[in-house]
Design a protein around this motif. Structure first.
Motif, PDB file in Angstrom:
ATOM      1  N   ILE A  12      19.916  17.213 -17.981  1.00 21.06           N
ATOM      2  CA  ILE A  12      20.483  16.694 -19.217  1.00 21.06           C
ATOM      3  C   ILE A  12      20.686  15.189 -19.053  1.00 21.06           C
ATOM      4  O   ILE A  12      21.109  14.738 -17.999  1.00 21.06           O
ATOM      5  CB  ILE A  12      21.813  17.406 -19.596  1.00 21.06           C
ATOM      6  CG1 ILE A  12      22.321  16.988 -20.971  1.00 21.06           C
ATOM      7  CG2 ILE A  12      22.891  17.193 -18.578  1.00 21.06           C
ATOM      8  CD1 ILE A  12      21.765  17.803 -22.082  1.00 21.06           C
ATOM      9  N   ILE A  13      20.326  14.452 -20.098  1.00 19.69           N
ATOM     10  CA  ILE A  13      20.520  13.009 -20.099  1.00 19.69           C
ATOM     11  C   ILE A  13      21.663  12.709 -21.059  1.00 19.69           C
ATOM     12  O   ILE A  13      21.606  13.063 -22.234  1.00 19.69           O
ATOM     13  CB  ILE A  13      19.237  12.267 -20.514  1.00 19.69           C
ATOM     14  CG1 ILE A  13      18.108  12.589 -19.535  1.00 19.69           C
ATOM     15  CG2 ILE A  13      19.495  10.759 -20.589  1.00 19.69           C
ATOM     16  CD1 ILE A  13      16.742  12.103 -19.956  1.00 19.69           C
ATOM     17  N   LEU A  14      22.692  12.065 -20.529  1.00 21.44           N
ATOM     18  CA  LEU A  14      23.867  11.714 -21.329  1.00 21.44           C
ATOM     19  C   LEU A  14      23.899  10.199 -21.491  1.00 21.44           C
ATOM     20  O   LEU A  14      24.052   9.467 -20.519  1.00 21.44           O
ATOM     21  CB  LEU A  14      25.144  12.209 -20.645  1.00 21.44           C
ATOM     22  CG  LEU A  14      25.207  13.711 -20.396  1.00 21.44           C
ATOM     23  CD1 LEU A  14      26.419  14.068 -19.565  1.00 21.44           C
ATOM     24  CD2 LEU A  14      25.220  14.469 -21.708  1.00 21.44           C
ATOM     25  N   LYS A  15      23.722   9.750 -22.723  1.00 20.01           N
ATOM     26  CA  LYS A  15      23.712   8.317 -23.011  1.00 20.01           C
ATOM     27  C   LYS A  15      25.102   7.903 -23.479  1.00 20.01           C
ATOM     28  O   LYS A  15      25.651   8.501 -24.401  1.00 20.01           O
ATOM     29  CB  LYS A  15      22.671   7.991 -24.077  1.00 20.01           C
ATOM     30  CG  LYS A  15      21.253   8.282 -23.618  1.00 20.01           C
ATOM     31  CD  LYS A  15      20.247   7.964 -24.696  1.00 20.01           C
ATOM     32  CE  LYS A  15      18.842   8.270 -24.196  1.00 20.01           C
ATOM     33  NZ  LYS A  15      17.820   7.910 -25.183  1.00 20.01           N
ATOM     34  N   LEU A  16      25.633   6.886 -22.835  1.00 23.52           N
ATOM     35  CA  LEU A  16      26.964   6.385 -23.159  1.00 23.52           C
ATOM     36  C   LEU A  16      26.847   5.038 -23.858  1.00 23.52           C
ATOM     37  O   LEU A  16      26.120   4.159 -23.400  1.00 23.52           O
ATOM     38  CB  LEU A  16      27.792   6.241 -21.880  1.00 23.52           C
ATOM     39  CG  LEU A  16      28.015   7.545 -21.105  1.00 23.52           C
ATOM     40  CD1 LEU A  16      28.595   7.254 -19.728  1.00 23.52           C
ATOM     41  CD2 LEU A  16      28.922   8.475 -21.879  1.00 23.52           C
TER      42      LEU A  16
END
Length: 174
Positions: free
Chosen positions: A25-29
């Motif tokens: 999973i890629i979590l962009k902040l």
């Protein structure tokens, strides 16, 4: 999976499952992490990552992280380590990286300069990424413009035709 969450008006979290590998999973902040929004961020991220073992935090738009925010990342790391997983922090801005280094926490995380390096750390070749997604295309039957984020079978919202889209972006009626 594509989920966007606003956290206390100071941070936006966008979660995208890596196409082709359901355990990444890629979590962009986007914004800042501080004492005010850390508890909500922690709750949201722990919920999202519960079924993943490989996490990439894309911090390109993360402008600030407080010591409390660094502690929140440690909570994520502990959660993933319990499942023998890995967290990668990608694209840290210099001032955010300095906070991790100053507090001595940079040694606990894998930190990369870009997404390609992050994928390599997770054992994924950057050439495996689906660079043609998201894709906007016309339905072959009715010419309605449609948008898809990954390969698969989809139903046209206008004419109900079933459309197949391959990993390389080729479109066909099914």
């Amino acid at each position: 999976m594509g989920k966007s969450i606003n956290i206390k008006d100071s941070l936006k979290l966008n979660a995208e499952e890596f196409t082709g590998n359901s355990k990444v999973i890629i979590l962009k902040l986007d914004g800042l992490i501080d004492t005010y929004n850390s508890p909500d961020l922690q709750k949201e991220v722990l919920n999202i990552i519960s079924s993943y073992t490989k996490i990439i935090f894309d911090c390109t738009k993360l402008t600030y992280v407080s010591s409390t925010g660094v502690g929140t990342f440690m909570v994520f790391l502990k959660s993933i380590k319990e499942k023998n997983g890995i967290i990668v922090l990608a694209n840290l801005q210099q001032k955010v990286l300095e906070i991790f280094q100053l507090l001595g926490f940079s040694k606990f995380f894998t930190i990369t300069d870009n997404m390609d390096e992050s994928l390599k750390v997770l054992g994924i070749s950057p050439t495996e990424t689906n660079s043609c997604f998201p894709q906007i295309f016309e339905c072959p039957s009715c010419r309605k413009k449609l948008k898809v984020s990954k390969p698969g079978k989809f139903k046209c919202i206008q004419c109900s035709s079933i459309i197949g889209i391959s990993a390389d972006g080729k479109i066909s009626l099914i």
